[in-house]
Structures are given as structure tokens and as C-alpha cells.
Motif scaffolding. Structure first.
Motif, PDB file in Angstrom:
ATOM      1  N   ASP A 180      -7.595   5.602  -6.256  1.00 58.83           N
ATOM      2  CA  ASP A 180      -7.107   6.783  -6.970  1.00 58.83           C
ATOM      3  C   ASP A 180      -5.950   6.449  -7.917  1.00 58.83           C
ATOM      4  O   ASP A 180      -5.513   7.313  -8.680  1.00 58.83           O
ATOM      5  CB  ASP A 180      -6.623   7.853  -5.980  1.00 58.83           C
ATOM      6  CG  ASP A 180      -7.751   8.373  -5.098  1.00 58.83           C
ATOM      7  OD1 ASP A 180      -8.908   8.355  -5.563  1.00 58.83           O
ATOM      8  OD2 ASP A 180      -7.470   8.779  -3.952  1.00 58.83           O
ATOM      9  N   TRP A 181      -5.445   5.233  -7.837  1.00 61.04           N
ATOM     10  CA  TRP A 181      -4.344   4.776  -8.697  1.00 61.04           C
ATOM     11  C   TRP A 181      -4.762   4.946 -10.162  1.00 61.04           C
ATOM     12  O   TRP A 181      -5.873   4.587 -10.560  1.00 61.04           O
ATOM     13  CB  TRP A 181      -4.070   3.314  -8.353  1.00 61.04           C
ATOM     14  CG  TRP A 181      -3.007   2.620  -9.141  1.00 61.04           C
ATOM     15  CD1 TRP A 181      -1.869   3.144  -9.680  1.00 61.04           C
ATOM     16  CD2 TRP A 181      -2.963   1.213  -9.439  1.00 61.04           C
ATOM     17  NE1 TRP A 181      -1.128   2.184 -10.299  1.00 61.04           N
ATOM     18  CE2 TRP A 181      -1.774   0.985 -10.170  1.00 61.04           C
ATOM     19  CE3 TRP A 181      -3.806   0.139  -9.166  1.00 61.04           C
ATOM     20  CZ2 TRP A 181      -1.418  -0.292 -10.632  1.00 61.04           C
ATOM     21  CZ3 TRP A 181      -3.450  -1.119  -9.616  1.00 61.04           C
ATOM     22  CH2 TRP A 181      -2.276  -1.324 -10.338  1.00 61.04           C
ATOM     23  N   CYS A 229       0.807  -1.220   0.000  1.00 61.56           N
ATOM     24  CA  CYS A 229       0.000   0.000   0.000  1.00 61.56           C
ATOM     25  C   CYS A 229       0.838   1.267   0.000  1.00 61.56           C
ATOM     26  O   CYS A 229       0.306   2.359  -0.171  1.00 61.56           O
ATOM     27  CB  CYS A 229      -0.932   0.012   1.222  1.00 61.56           C
ATOM     28  SG  CYS A 229      -0.071   0.170   2.800  1.00 61.56           S
ATOM     29  N   TYR A 259      -6.118   1.864 -11.613  1.00 59.41           N
ATOM     30  CA  TYR A 259      -7.195   1.152 -10.919  1.00 59.41           C
ATOM     31  C   TYR A 259      -8.332   0.774 -11.874  1.00 59.41           C
ATOM     32  O   TYR A 259      -8.810  -0.375 -11.838  1.00 59.41           O
ATOM     33  CB  TYR A 259      -7.719   1.979  -9.754  1.00 59.41           C
ATOM     34  CG  TYR A 259      -8.897   1.349  -9.044  1.00 59.41           C
ATOM     35  CD1 TYR A 259      -8.719   0.229  -8.226  1.00 59.41           C
ATOM     36  CD2 TYR A 259     -10.190   1.851  -9.201  1.00 59.41           C
ATOM     37  CE1 TYR A 259      -9.802  -0.362  -7.570  1.00 59.41           C
ATOM     38  CE2 TYR A 259     -11.272   1.261  -8.554  1.00 59.41           C
ATOM     39  CZ  TYR A 259     -11.072   0.156  -7.744  1.00 59.41           C
ATOM     40  OH  TYR A 259     -12.137  -0.443  -7.107  1.00 59.41           O
ATOM     41  N   HIS A 287       0.408   3.988  -2.505  1.00 60.98           N
ATOM     42  CA  HIS A 287      -0.897   4.653  -2.560  1.00 60.98           C
ATOM     43  C   HIS A 287      -1.137   5.561  -1.366  1.00 60.98           C
ATOM     44  O   HIS A 287      -1.857   6.545  -1.477  1.00 60.98           O
ATOM     45  CB  HIS A 287      -2.016   3.611  -2.606  1.00 60.98           C
ATOM     46  CG  HIS A 287      -1.913   2.647  -3.744  1.00 60.98           C
ATOM     47  ND1 HIS A 287      -2.233   2.991  -5.038  1.00 60.98           N
ATOM     48  CD2 HIS A 287      -1.496   1.353  -3.785  1.00 60.98           C
ATOM     49  CE1 HIS A 287      -2.038   1.945  -5.831  1.00 60.98           C
ATOM     50  NE2 HIS A 287      -1.600   0.944  -5.093  1.00 60.98           N
ATOM     51  N   SER A 329       4.735  11.684  -7.944  1.00 54.78           N
ATOM     52  CA  SER A 329       4.572  11.085  -9.259  1.00 54.78           C
ATOM     53  C   SER A 329       5.922  10.681  -9.819  1.00 54.78           C
ATOM     54  O   SER A 329       6.900  11.419  -9.734  1.00 54.78           O
ATOM     55  CB  SER A 329       3.893  12.094 -10.199  1.00 54.78           C
ATOM     56  OG  SER A 329       3.783  11.560 -11.489  1.00 54.78           O
ATOM     57  N   HIS A 387       7.593   3.547  -5.624  1.00 53.92           N
ATOM     58  CA  HIS A 387       6.143   3.516  -5.489  1.00 53.92           C
ATOM     59  C   HIS A 387       5.489   2.874  -6.702  1.00 53.92           C
ATOM     60  O   HIS A 387       4.509   2.146  -6.576  1.00 53.92           O
ATOM     61  CB  HIS A 387       5.600   4.937  -5.279  1.00 53.92           C
ATOM     62  CG  HIS A 387       5.903   5.496  -3.926  1.00 53.92           C
ATOM     63  ND1 HIS A 387       5.976   6.839  -3.675  1.00 53.92           N
ATOM     64  CD2 HIS A 387       6.162   4.880  -2.744  1.00 53.92           C
ATOM     65  CE1 HIS A 387       6.253   7.033  -2.399  1.00 53.92           C
ATOM     66  NE2 HIS A 387       6.370   5.870  -1.814  1.00 53.92           N
ATOM     67  N   ASP A 388       6.023   3.140  -7.899  1.00 49.76           N
ATOM     68  CA  ASP A 388       5.471   2.512  -9.093  1.00 49.76           C
ATOM     69  C   ASP A 388       5.568   0.992  -8.985  1.00 49.76           C
ATOM     70  O   ASP A 388       4.649   0.259  -9.347  1.00 49.76           O
ATOM     71  CB  ASP A 388       6.227   2.985 -10.347  1.00 49.76           C
ATOM     72  CG  ASP A 388       5.959   4.460 -10.645  1.00 49.76           C
ATOM     73  OD1 ASP A 388       4.979   4.999 -10.111  1.00 49.76           O
ATOM     74  OD2 ASP A 388       6.747   5.056 -11.394  1.00 49.76           O
ATOM     75  N   GLU A 417      -6.861   5.096  -0.854  1.00 51.51           N
ATOM     76  CA  GLU A 417      -6.281   5.747  -2.032  1.00 51.51           C
ATOM     77  C   GLU A 417      -5.977   4.775  -3.161  1.00 51.51           C
ATOM     78  O   GLU A 417      -5.619   5.200  -4.267  1.00 51.51           O
ATOM     79  CB  GLU A 417      -5.007   6.506  -1.633  1.00 51.51           C
ATOM     80  CG  GLU A 417      -5.228   7.688  -0.721  1.00 51.51           C
ATOM     81  CD  GLU A 417      -5.385   7.289   0.750  1.00 51.51           C
ATOM     82  OE1 GLU A 417      -5.782   8.137   1.553  1.00 51.51           O
ATOM     83  OE2 GLU A 417      -5.106   6.119   1.091  1.00 51.51           O
ATOM     84  N   PHE A 418      -6.122   3.481  -2.902  1.00 50.91           N
ATOM     85  CA  PHE A 418      -5.910   2.489  -3.965  1.00 50.91           C
ATOM     86  C   PHE A 418      -6.806   2.789  -5.165  1.00 50.91           C
ATOM     87  O   PHE A 418      -6.417   2.594  -6.312  1.00 50.91           O
ATOM     88  CB  PHE A 418      -6.208   1.086  -3.408  1.00 50.91           C
ATOM     89  CG  PHE A 418      -5.983  -0.034  -4.391  1.00 50.91           C
ATOM     90  CD1 PHE A 418      -4.707  -0.393  -4.786  1.00 50.91           C
ATOM     91  CD2 PHE A 418      -7.062  -0.745  -4.906  1.00 50.91           C
ATOM     92  CE1 PHE A 418      -4.503  -1.438  -5.687  1.00 50.91           C
ATOM     93  CE2 PHE A 418      -6.868  -1.782  -5.805  1.00 50.91           C
ATOM     94  CZ  PHE A 418      -5.583  -2.135  -6.192  1.00 50.91           C
ATOM     95  N   LYS A 445       3.733  10.286  -1.363  1.00 48.71           N
ATOM     96  CA  LYS A 445       4.242   9.814  -2.646  1.00 48.71           C
ATOM     97  C   LYS A 445       4.294  10.932  -3.683  1.00 48.71           C
ATOM     98  O   LYS A 445       3.492  11.848  -3.674  1.00 48.71           O
ATOM     99  CB  LYS A 445       3.388   8.661  -3.183  1.00 48.71           C
ATOM    100  CG  LYS A 445       1.942   9.010  -3.511  1.00 48.71           C
ATOM    101  CD  LYS A 445       1.223   7.773  -4.023  1.00 48.71           C
ATOM    102  CE  LYS A 445      -0.243   8.014  -4.262  1.00 48.71           C
ATOM    103  NZ  LYS A 445      -0.553   9.030  -5.228  1.00 48.71           N
ATOM    104  N   ARG A 475       3.003  -0.365  -6.375  1.00 59.38           N
ATOM    105  CA  ARG A 475       1.632  -0.372  -6.875  1.00 59.38           C
ATOM    106  C   ARG A 475       1.392  -1.544  -7.826  1.00 59.38           C
ATOM    107  O   ARG A 475       0.296  -2.102  -7.878  1.00 59.38           O
ATOM    108  CB  ARG A 475       1.320   0.957  -7.580  1.00 59.38           C
ATOM    109  CG  ARG A 475       1.132   2.118  -6.629  1.00 59.38           C
ATOM    110  CD  ARG A 475       0.581   3.330  -7.349  1.00 59.38           C
ATOM    111  NE  ARG A 475       1.571   3.969  -8.194  1.00 59.38           N
ATOM    112  CZ  ARG A 475       2.362   4.972  -7.820  1.00 59.38           C
ATOM    113  NH1 ARG A 475       2.272   5.445  -6.596  1.00 59.38           N
ATOM    114  NH2 ARG A 475       3.226   5.512  -8.661  1.00 59.38           N
TER     115      ARG A 475
END
Length: 307
Positions: A121-122, A73, A125, A76, A84, A89-90, A118-119, A82, A93
Motif C-alpha cells: 500500500d506504500w 516495517c 511501492y 507500513h 501521513s 515513518h517516511d 501493507e508494504f 502511522k 519506509r
């Protein structure tokens, strides 16, 4: 629904919840040897694999009725701040795609995926949901405060219920009475230090003063961060979210200490006999990443009742 596998298994929150709900966890995996070591200690009857699930050999995984998963997690969560394009993090995810691969190979009756809110918001997703749906599963998001399931901790998490049904299956999750932090705090144990001592940050002293005004001589407060930071929290309500780092401090009169690892595990609803590392920091890390076993149990029981 009697058998399950546990992806990204750590200290065993999902697995312990499943066992208490009458489901046998046949297989569990994590890429981190320490996680596999302690999951094995607490679930010796389960087959364990230490590997990156991007390279999992699903043909070697036993058939099962239920897939349990808590993909990483950190990529996210707001708590990690995090940015961009962060490669770490990439990568974290992308672990969610292992769920799709496992579903594609075994086609179990259902799946339960836990993550932070926030998952959803990926950026990928919608594509992830489309992939799950392409395999014949409906996706029903549930945002749950684990305190409402009887866990003595306010911990809001996303639980995705994946079912081979005609419509998304929304579970009937009965709201339980909240369990106070006082149920697991031990004011007669631990390493206490004077609140008034050289080097104590003024911000901490301010929090203690405000907490005393609101709650008296005994209360809990975050040692850092926002949220309840200005006033602390009443011990007669659930504690705030247990994180992977030392965050919560206990105040008792003119002394204070940090939450112990045992108390953190109790706040997560782990059984008192849960085996864990001797290392405090390591235990806190694993506890903070875990699914509260009682929350897992309640959700699995609701899924079984609805199936």
C-alpha cells in the motif's frame, strides 16, 4: 543457490532459516549495534557490518546467489497507527531502496524480501517494483501465514520473491499441519500472579472470565489490543502474532503471567540454543521484529526447488 547476504539482520531469523536450508550467509548488516552484536553471536561465521544501508559500500560486500532482506516495517504496519507525513515513518519506509541498490550492484540470482502486507500500500511501492524490474527481476508477492509453514504462530506476512526469470515465480509452499502453542508453553515456570488482586483492570478480568467459558482453566489471551481480546485463544492452536512488546498472557486456574522471552522465541521457531540479551524487553523487541526461521527455511527451500 548456496550463498546469501542478509540486509537489516536482527536476531537472525532469515540467516538461521538460510543455514537450515543449506545456504551460507556470507555477510549481514544492520544500523543498530545491538542487532549486529546478537546476530554476530548466533552467526559467528558471517561477516558483519554496522551501518545505515543507505550509505552501504556494496563493492565491499561479497558476491552471493541470494539476497535476503526485511526492510523496516514500522512505517507500513497498521499496528503503529502511522500518520501521513510522519518523518520517522517516511525514513523507515525508505530503507526498502537499499534492496534495489544491492541488487543493482551484485545482480544475484534471486532475492527474498519480507514485510507486512501493507508494504504494497506504500505510495512508492509501484516505483519500487518498477526499479526492481528495470534490473531484470520479476516480482512475485506471496502472502503467507507462517502457521501454514509449521511455525506455532499465526503470523501473516508478505514475502516478495525476486527472480531473474521470464515470469514471476510463484513458489509451491506446502501447507503444514498447525503446531499448537502448547508445544512451547511451560506452565511450571515463570513469574505468576493471582488473577484476583488489587489494581487488576476490569477489562482483564472480563477477558479471563470469557476465556474460561470458552477454553477452560488454561488458555492464552492478549493482555491488551483487539483481535482475540474478548475470548482469548485455545492453547491447542498456534498463538497469535508475536509483537515487539509484551502482549500475550497465560492463564492457569486462578493465576496468570506474561509470555516469557524464551517462549516468544520458541513461538517464532528460533532454536532453543539461540543466544539473546538478558534484558526481557530487548529480547521481546528483537523477537517481534524477526522473520520466523522455520518460515524462512521453508521459503528458501521452495525457491531452491523451483530454480
Amino acid at each position: 543457490m548456496t550463498t546469501a547476504i542478509d540486509l537489516f539482520a536482527g536476531l537472525g531469523g532469515w540467516s538461521t532459516g538460510a543455514r537450515n536450508a543449506g545456504v551460507d550467509v556470507l555477510w549481514a548488516a544492520n544500523h543498530w549495534p545491538v542487532a549486529v552484536e546478537w546476530h554476530s553471536a548466533n552467526h559467528p561465521e558471517t561477516q558483519h557490518v554496522c551501518q545505515d544501508l543507505h550509505q552501504a559500500q556494496w563493492e565491499k560486500v561479497p558476491p552471493h546467489d541470494l539476497l535476503l532482506a526485511s526492510p523496516c516495517c514500522q512505517g507500513h504496519s497498521k499496528a503503529r497507527g502511522k500518520k501521513s507525513g510522519n518523518p520517522q515513518h517516511d525514513s523507515s519506509r525508505s530503507t526498502a531502496w537499499a534492496v534495489v541498490s544491492a541488487l543493482e550492484f551484485h545482480r544475484p540470482e534471486a532475492g527474498l524480501v519480507e514485510n507486512v502486507e501493507e508494504f504494497t500500500d506504500w505510495a512508492l511501492y509501484p516505483a519500487w517494483v518498477a526499479a526492481v524490474q528495470a534490473l531484470g527481476y520479476q516480482v512475485a508477492p506471496h502472502v503467507v501465514d507462517c502457521a501454514d509453514l509449521g511455525v506455532p504462530q499465526h503470523r501473516v506476512r508478505l514475502f516478495l520473491v525476486l527472480t531473474r526469470s521470464k515470469a514471476p515465480l510463484m513458489l509451491e509452499l506446502h501447507r503444514r499441519q498447525h503446531v499448537p502453542a502448547a508445544s512451547f508453553l511451560n506452565f511450571d515456570a515463570g513469574r505468576w500472579s493471582p488473577i484476583e488482586k488489587p489494581g487488576r483492570a476490569q477489562a482483564t478480568l472480563d477477558r479471563v472470565r470469557n476465556g474460561r467459558q470458552s477454553f477452560g482453566e488454561r488458555f492464552i489471551m492478549p493482555y491488551y489490543g483487539k483481535g482475540s481480546g474478548l475470548t482469548g485463544r485455545d492453547i491447542n492452536r498456534p498463538i497469535g502474532t508475536i509483537t515487539t512488546l509484551d502482549r500475550w498472557a497465560l492463564v492457569d486456574g486462578d493465576r496468570m503471567r506474561m509470555l516469557s522471552a524464551g517462549e516468544a522465541l520458541a513461538a517464532q521457531s528460533f532454536p532453543a540454543d539461540t543466544l539473546r540479551p538478558d534484558n526481557h524487553r530487548l529480547t521481546m523487541h528483537m523477537a517481534g521484529n524477526a522473520v520466523p526461521p522455520l518460515a524462512g527455511q521453508r521459503i528458501i527451500e521452495a525457491l531452491k526447488a523451483a530454480s
